[in-house]
Write a protein that holds these residues in place. Structure first.
Motif, mmCIF file in Angstrom:
data_model
loop_
_atom_site.group_PDB
_atom_site.id
_atom_site.type_symbol
_atom_site.label_atom_id
_atom_site.label_comp_id
_atom_site.label_asym_id
_atom_site.label_seq_id
_atom_site.Cartn_x
_atom_site.Cartn_y
_atom_site.Cartn_z
ATOM 1 N N SER A 69 46.604 47.595 33.385
ATOM 2 C CA SER A 69 45.183 47.397 33.122
ATOM 3 C C SER A 69 44.928 46.402 31.997
ATOM 4 O O SER A 69 43.790 46.060 31.722
ATOM 5 N N MET A 70 45.981 45.934 31.350
ATOM 6 C CA MET A 70 45.818 44.972 30.269
ATOM 7 C C MET A 70 45.535 43.587 30.840
ATOM 8 O O MET A 70 46.168 43.164 31.799
ATOM 9 N N PRO A 71 44.594 42.869 30.246
ATOM 10 C CA PRO A 71 44.335 41.514 30.723
ATOM 11 C C PRO A 71 45.448 40.568 30.296
ATOM 12 O O PRO A 71 46.168 40.836 29.327
ATOM 13 N N THR A 72 45.586 39.483 31.015
ATOM 14 C CA THR A 72 46.589 38.485 30.642
ATOM 15 C C THR A 72 46.138 37.718 29.407
ATOM 16 O O THR A 72 46.924 37.428 28.528
ATOM 17 N N ILE A 73 44.840 37.403 29.336
ATOM 18 C CA ILE A 73 44.324 36.592 28.227
ATOM 19 C C ILE A 73 43.207 37.331 27.500
ATOM 20 O O ILE A 73 42.318 37.896 28.132
ATOM 21 N N SER A 74 43.282 37.320 26.192
ATOM 22 C CA SER A 74 42.181 37.788 25.353
ATOM 23 C C SER A 74 41.506 36.550 24.780
ATOM 24 O O SER A 74 42.129 35.768 24.062
ATOM 25 N N VAL A 75 40.244 36.358 25.141
ATOM 26 C CA VAL A 75 39.464 35.244 24.596
ATOM 27 C C VAL A 75 38.715 35.788 23.384
ATOM 28 O O VAL A 75 37.894 36.699 23.514
ATOM 29 N N GLN A 84 35.037 31.667 34.779
ATOM 30 C CA GLN A 84 36.410 31.186 34.952
ATOM 31 C C GLN A 84 36.951 31.523 36.341
ATOM 32 O O GLN A 84 36.667 32.582 36.898
ATOM 33 N N THR A 85 37.756 30.615 36.899
ATOM 34 C CA THR A 85 38.389 30.882 38.194
ATOM 35 C C THR A 85 39.420 31.997 38.056
ATOM 36 O O THR A 85 39.629 32.761 38.987
ATOM 37 N N ASN A 86 40.068 32.084 36.916
ATOM 38 C CA ASN A 86 40.995 33.187 36.642
ATOM 39 C C ASN A 86 40.217 34.269 35.906
ATOM 40 O O ASN A 86 39.743 34.060 34.798
ATOM 41 N N GLN A 87 40.098 35.419 36.531
ATOM 42 C CA GLN A 87 39.293 36.504 35.966
ATOM 43 C C GLN A 87 40.130 37.549 35.234
ATOM 44 O O GLN A 87 39.635 38.621 34.895
ATOM 45 N N ASP A 88 41.392 37.248 34.954
ATOM 46 C CA ASP A 88 42.287 38.198 34.289
ATOM 47 C C ASP A 88 42.211 38.002 32.773
ATOM 48 O O ASP A 88 43.143 37.516 32.142
ATOM 49 N N TYR A 89 41.079 38.359 32.208
ATOM 50 C CA TYR A 89 40.855 38.168 30.770
ATOM 51 C C TYR A 89 39.937 39.269 30.243
ATOM 52 O O TYR A 89 39.309 40.004 31.002
ATOM 53 N N GLU A 90 39.888 39.350 28.928
ATOM 54 C CA GLU A 90 38.859 40.111 28.229
ATOM 55 C C GLU A 90 38.217 39.138 27.259
ATOM 56 O O GLU A 90 38.871 38.212 26.777
ATOM 57 N N LEU A 91 36.947 39.331 26.997
ATOM 58 C CA LEU A 91 36.228 38.474 26.054
ATOM 59 C C LEU A 91 35.809 39.324 24.866
ATOM 60 O O LEU A 91 35.062 40.295 25.020
ATOM 61 N N LEU A 123 41.310 28.592 31.892
ATOM 62 C CA LEU A 123 42.287 29.675 31.736
ATOM 63 C C LEU A 123 43.358 29.615 32.824
ATOM 64 O O LEU A 123 44.534 29.877 32.561
ATOM 65 N N GLN A 124 42.951 29.250 34.034
ATOM 66 C CA GLN A 124 43.909 29.122 35.134
ATOM 67 C C GLN A 124 44.948 28.039 34.824
ATOM 68 O O GLN A 124 46.148 28.247 34.990
ATOM 69 N N LEU A 125 44.493 26.883 34.372
ATOM 70 C CA LEU A 125 45.405 25.787 34.040
ATOM 71 C C LEU A 125 46.335 26.156 32.888
ATOM 72 O O LEU A 125 47.523 25.821 32.902
ATOM 73 N N LEU A 126 45.797 26.847 31.898
ATOM 74 C CA LEU A 126 46.633 27.270 30.777
ATOM 75 C C LEU A 126 47.758 28.178 31.248
ATOM 76 O O LEU A 126 48.914 28.016 30.865
ATOM 77 N N LEU A 127 47.419 29.152 32.075
ATOM 78 C CA LEU A 127 48.441 30.089 32.578
ATOM 79 C C LEU A 127 49.475 29.380 33.447
ATOM 80 O O LEU A 127 50.673 29.670 33.359
ATOM 81 N N GLU A 128 49.029 28.467 34.283
ATOM 82 C CA GLU A 128 49.972 27.715 35.120
ATOM 83 C C GLU A 128 50.938 26.920 34.271
ATOM 84 O O GLU A 128 52.134 26.848 34.572
ATOM 85 N N ASN A 129 50.449 26.307 33.201
ATOM 86 C CA ASN A 129 51.318 25.526 32.322
ATOM 87 C C ASN A 129 52.245 26.389 31.494
ATOM 88 O O ASN A 129 53.370 25.980 31.189
ATOM 89 N N TYR A 148 48.219 36.936 26.037
ATOM 90 C CA TYR A 148 47.976 35.686 25.325
ATOM 91 C C TYR A 148 46.589 35.740 24.688
ATOM 92 O O TYR A 148 45.703 36.446 25.154
ATOM 93 N N ILE A 149 46.415 34.940 23.633
ATOM 94 C CA ILE A 149 45.132 34.876 22.939
ATOM 95 C C ILE A 149 44.618 33.444 22.982
ATOM 96 O O ILE A 149 45.382 32.502 22.728
#
Length: 140
Positions: free
Chosen positions: A31-37, A58-65, A131-137, A116-117
């Motif tokens: 349940s943890m998001p991949t990215i914390s914004v 964002q196209t990648n919705q695996d985050y928390e804000l 966020l999608q591009l960041l994760l891909e890289n 990631y933060i």
């Protein structure tokens, strides 16, 4: 024989506890998001809607804000609270007094649950695929 039974029971108890702890960890991890914004905010009400919307779109919705209100005295608090009520991905924290952008970011890092933060200033915005591009890289 009684001692042998107690040892087996103890081992069974330990195994169940380890298994339960492991399953709880897996559930939390799933349940943890991949990215914390993390977005520190101080008196940027005029930009806030656009900035928050850019994360929500964002196209990648695996985050928390995480919205960290650093004691704003404009309408930032009301805007933040409106978004928190509408979106479960958003968590808000309000400081009574201004502590500075560094303290707000550090607080956000402490509250973050993502792998990631990403820091986003409240007067900036993200392109929808950021966020999608960041994760891909990161994964390359």
């Amino acid at each position: 024989m009684k001692l042998d039974y107690e040892i087996k029971y103890f081992i069974l108890y330990i195994d169940r506890k380890i298994l339960r702890d492991f399953l709880e960890f897996v559930q939390r991890s799933a349940s943890m998001p991949t990215i914390s914004v993390v977005m520190p905010i101080y008196n940027t009400a005029e930009f806030l809607d656009h900035s928050i919307q850019s994360v929500l779109n964002q196209t990648n919705q695996d985050y928390e804000l995480l919205l960290i209100n650093d004691g704003s005295n404009d309408s930032s608090k009301q805007i933040i609270d409106k978004y928190v009520q509408m979106h479960s991905k958003i968590k808000a924290f309000h400081f009574d007094n201004r502590k500075g952008v560094g303290a707000a970011r550090n607080f956000g890092v402490q509250q973050a649950t993502g792998e990631y933060i990403y820091f986003l200033d409240s007067d900036d915005y993200l392109a929808e695929d950021t966020l999608q591009l960041l994760l891909e890289n990161i994964k390359q």
